[in-house]
Each structure stands twice: as C-alpha cells, then as structure tokens.
Scaffold this motif. Sequence first.
Motif, short mmCIF file in Angstrom:
data_model
loop_
_atom_site.label_atom_id
_atom_site.label_comp_id
_atom_site.label_asym_id
_atom_site.label_seq_id
_atom_site.Cartn_x
_atom_site.Cartn_y
_atom_site.Cartn_z
N GLU A 150 0.98 -0.80 0.41
CA GLU A 150 0.19 0.45 0.25
C GLU A 150 1.03 1.14 0.08
OE1 GLU A 150 -2.52 0.18 3.24
OE2 GLU A 150 -0.84 -0.37 5.25
N ILE A 151 -0.15 2.11 -0.61
CA ILE A 151 1.03 3.77 -0.60
C ILE A 151 -0.24 4.60 -0.22
CG2 ILE A 151 0.01 3.75 -2.73
CD1 ILE A 151 2.99 5.07 -3.64
N VAL A 152 0.53 5.72 0.11
CA VAL A 152 -0.76 6.73 1.40
C VAL A 152 -1.02 7.39 -0.06
CG1 VAL A 152 -0.53 9.04 1.68
CG2 VAL A 152 0.66 6.64 3.11
N ASN A 153 -2.64 7.66 0.32
CA ASN A 153 -3.23 8.34 -0.64
C ASN A 153 -2.58 9.69 -1.09
OD1 ASN A 153 -5.14 8.98 -2.74
ND2 ASN A 153 -6.74 8.92 -1.32
N TRP A 154 -2.90 10.10 -2.25
CA TRP A 154 -2.21 11.34 -2.06
C TRP A 154 -2.97 12.50 -2.33
CZ3 TRP A 154 -4.10 14.78 -6.13
CH2 TRP A 154 -4.51 13.97 -7.22
N ARG A 155 -4.51 12.28 -2.29
CA ARG A 155 -5.40 13.31 -2.07
C ARG A 155 -5.96 12.83 -0.87
NH1 ARG A 155 -9.38 13.59 -6.22
NH2 ARG A 155 -8.72 12.70 -8.29
N ASN A 156 -5.82 12.07 0.01
CA ASN A 156 -5.93 11.85 1.09
C ASN A 156 -4.85 11.59 2.39
OD1 ASN A 156 -7.19 12.13 4.28
ND2 ASN A 156 -9.56 10.91 3.68
N ALA A 157 -4.25 11.49 2.91
CA ALA A 157 -3.39 11.03 3.58
C ALA A 157 -3.36 10.08 4.94
CB ALA A 157 -2.14 12.09 4.18
N THR A 158 -5.10 9.80 4.99
CA THR A 158 -5.41 8.92 5.86
C THR A 158 -5.42 8.15 5.33
OG1 THR A 158 -7.88 10.09 5.70
CG2 THR A 158 -5.52 11.24 7.28
N GLU A 159 -6.05 7.58 3.73
CA GLU A 159 -5.90 6.83 3.55
C GLU A 159 -4.83 6.03 2.90
OE1 GLU A 159 -10.63 8.31 2.17
OE2 GLU A 159 -9.16 7.87 0.66
N SER A 160 -5.47 4.67 2.26
CA SER A 160 -4.08 4.68 1.51
C SER A 160 -4.40 3.42 0.64
CB SER A 160 -3.08 3.14 2.28
OG SER A 160 -4.14 2.01 1.99
N VAL A 161 -3.67 3.36 -0.68
CA VAL A 161 -4.31 2.82 -2.11
C VAL A 161 -3.31 1.75 -1.58
CG1 VAL A 161 -4.23 2.32 -4.45
CG2 VAL A 161 -4.03 5.19 -3.28
N LYS A 162 -4.13 0.34 -1.95
CA LYS A 162 -3.26 -0.81 -2.56
C LYS A 162 -3.38 -2.21 -3.89
CE LYS A 162 -5.37 -2.17 2.64
NZ LYS A 162 -5.66 -3.72 3.04
N TYR A 163 -2.65 -2.23 -3.72
CA TYR A 163 -1.95 -3.13 -4.33
C TYR A 163 -1.70 -4.32 -4.74
CZ TYR A 163 -1.11 1.83 -6.78
OH TYR A 163 -1.42 3.10 -6.84
N HIS A 164 -1.96 -5.28 -5.42
CA HIS A 164 -1.71 -6.44 -5.03
C HIS A 164 -0.69 -7.38 -7.04
CE1 HIS A 164 -3.19 -11.16 -5.27
NE2 HIS A 164 -3.01 -10.87 -6.19
N PHE A 165 0.27 -7.42 -6.38
CA PHE A 165 0.91 -8.17 -7.49
C PHE A 165 1.01 -9.82 -7.59
CE2 PHE A 165 2.03 -4.26 -7.11
CZ PHE A 165 2.11 -2.97 -8.14
N ASP A 166 1.95 -10.17 -8.75
CA ASP A 166 2.27 -12.03 -8.90
C ASP A 166 3.50 -11.83 -7.41
OD1 ASP A 166 1.01 -12.56 -11.05
OD2 ASP A 166 2.22 -11.44 -11.85
N ALA A 167 4.24 -11.14 -7.28
CA ALA A 167 5.45 -10.85 -6.03
C ALA A 167 5.08 -9.76 -5.13
CB ALA A 167 5.88 -11.77 -6.24
N PHE A 168 4.78 -9.55 -4.04
CA PHE A 168 5.83 -8.53 -3.72
C PHE A 168 7.09 -8.83 -2.47
CE2 PHE A 168 6.45 -6.16 0.43
CZ PHE A 168 6.44 -4.64 -0.53
N HIS A 169 8.43 -8.46 -2.94
CA HIS A 169 9.39 -8.82 -2.38
C HIS A 169 9.50 -7.14 -1.60
CE1 HIS A 169 10.53 -11.98 -4.79
NE2 HIS A 169 10.00 -10.96 -6.49
N GLY A 170 9.69 -7.51 -0.64
CA GLY A 170 9.52 -6.39 0.69
C GLY A 170 11.46 -5.63 1.07
N GLU A 171 11.60 -5.02 2.07
CA GLU A 171 13.16 -4.46 2.59
C GLU A 171 14.15 -5.24 2.87
OE1 GLU A 171 9.84 -3.29 3.52
OE2 GLU A 171 10.32 -1.09 4.86
#
Length: 343
Positions: free
Chosen positions: A49-70
């Motif tokens: 998820e990434i912070v929603n630029w329109r409203n920083a109290t919301e997030s935008v979520k994304y789904h991918f085949d794979a997510f590799h974290g930090e």
Amino acid sequence: MAQRVAVSDGSHKKTTRVRVAVRLRPYMGKQDEKDEGPCVRGLDSQNLEIVNWRNATESVKYHFDAFHGEQTTQQEVFVSSVKPTLPHILNGQNASVFAYGPTGAGKTHTMLGSPEQPGVIPRAVRAIFNLVKAKKEDEGWDYSIGMSYLEIYNEKVLDLLSPSSQDLPIREDKDKNILIPGLTHTTITSFSDFDKHFVPASLNRTTASTKLNQRSSRSHAILLIKETRAFRLKESGAINLSLFTLSKVVDSLNSGTAVRVPYRDSKLTRLLQDSLGGSAHSVMITNIAPEYKYYFDTFSALNFAAKSKLIVNKPFTRETVAVPVLPEPSVMDRLEALEKLMM
Ligand code: ADP
C-alpha cells in the motif's frame, strides 16, 4: 493480472502472460531530507500500500504476482522471480527479465548487485552454466553459450562489446525472432569468462552516458545470453525504460483485450518483442523506493504495473511522523492526469 490469456499479433495466436513483481528497497534516512518516514509499505507476499495523495489518512492498495519487501535478499528475489523461468529456455523458449522504476530505487542492485551481494544477472548466468552442464552430462549434448550486450540510448542501438560501433538496425526473421545484424556475439565458456566481458562492457555504458552528460533514465541496457543448441535468454540489466510504451505492451498482453500489441512504439519494446509474448516467459521487476521524494515516481510505476488497485478508508499508520506535505499543485495536476489515464 493473474489470468492467462491469448493474444493475437495479427499473424498467429499467442498465449502469454507477464509476471509482475515489485521490490521495495529499504528506507534510507539520508535519501529523505525531511525524514518523513516511508510512504509505501508491504502488506504480505503479494500486496502493498501507498499513502493516498488525495487524502493522507487513506492508502491505495496494490496486488501483484509477488511483492519483495525491504528484507528480501538477493537470493530470494532470484529464487522466486527469476529461477523458475530458466528451465523453459532449455526447451527452446525465450525468457526475459527486466527491471524498471525510478533512478535510485534499486534496479542496478537487483539486476547486477555487487560482488558481496550479486544480483539476478550473475546468478542466472551461473545457473544456466549449471543447467547446461547437467544436460551435457545426462544427455551428451554439445553446447556453446554466447553473449551479446547492447544499450538503447536515445532510440539508438549501441553494441557495448564493440563500443566504437554505430546505431544498429533491428530485424525480424521469418519465425518472428528479433535479430540485430552486426551485433557482437562472443562465445563464453564459464561464468568467469562471462564476467571478464560483462564488467568492462558495463563500464562502457556508464562512461558513455556520463560523457554525453545525459540522465541515465534515457539509457536501457540489454544482455542477451544465447545457447546455440536449444535456448535463448534475454535479460535487460538496469532498465529504466519509457514506462509508457512498456506498460502499453504489458497491459495489452495481460488484458487479453488488445488487438494489437504496440511493440513497435519504441526500440526497447521492439527488441523485447520475442521475449514478451509467444512462448516467452517474462518477469517484470518494478523497483520502488519508500521515501516521499519518490512518491510521484512510485505511484506512476505502481499504476503502470498494476490495474488491480483499491482505495480503502484505512489509515496509513506512521508512528512518529506528522502528516507530510504532499506534492505541490503542479505535481497534483500531473497525478490527477495520470489517474485519469489509468482509470
Ligand atoms: P537504480 O539502479 O534503480 O538507480 P540502485 O540499484 O543504484 O538504483 O540503488 C540505489 C541505492 O540503493 C544503492 O546504493 C543501492 O546499493 C541501494 N539499494 C537498492 N536496493 C537495495 C536493497 N534491496 N537493499 C539494500 N540496498 C539497496
């Protein structure tokens, strides 16, 4: 983006699907002038998820085949996103691995890495030598492996193994394989042989770009590994390509609705044409960075990489950080325009 679809290029039916993985590099305080904390984070092995630029109290979520974290290691990225494509090339199919994302987000780290932490290119080349060696022992194959290495710079195709060469043409044979007549093809006998050619050639690339004083985002490097008996692998190292053309191609391939895949709209997609589609097995690794200064680039990269997004009324928790000041109006306009484009 999880469906498998048939795509027609006008001449024959093709079945393909590009696997999309996202890798988020660790937060680097020194990259973040105001130390606002990350604006993007992973949720699980496929969602972020990434912070929603329109409203920083919301997030935008994304789904991918794979997510590799930090925390994901180089070995884990290789095993999960690249290694599975390698056996296909022994069956005469093309495979392609490419990385895109903003400068500073980790493409070089992912593709090339360092001597201590090698990236997917050296790991794949090593694995190919091992696979072919096993084939040779089991089935008595005679084999030869060769490499070519090129750079697309301002829509010119340059041979990195022969730096004085001029812009090379791109051609297609009757089997729809993409060819570059005149491109150097060097036989390599071992991994160290590969390294001996690859390392100085990579320096050619960096030096060339610096001399011309251009931004590295104009430059796309493509490494081709070819096994003359039965397989062919293409890998593009450190690509920061025109998000737009590549995204159109990936989107056409993955949506199944396109009648024409717009490969010809850029040299890069033209070159990747036989690696993206048909019997090819392709992985796109989208590299992203967590600092707010990358917000616009990250948001664009994620939107180009995914259609499955969802705005939810869930706070993006930042433990110690105040609500950040998000982009100025001009950037907001760009985001709005981008969002319209993506809808
Ligand atoms: P790009 O090629 O996309 O411009 P780089 O690969 O050069 O970006 O990465 C920028 C910096 O971040 C480099 O110093 C690199 O070592 C570091 N970095 C990138 N990804 C990671 C990671 N997954 N783990 C640790 N450091 C990383």
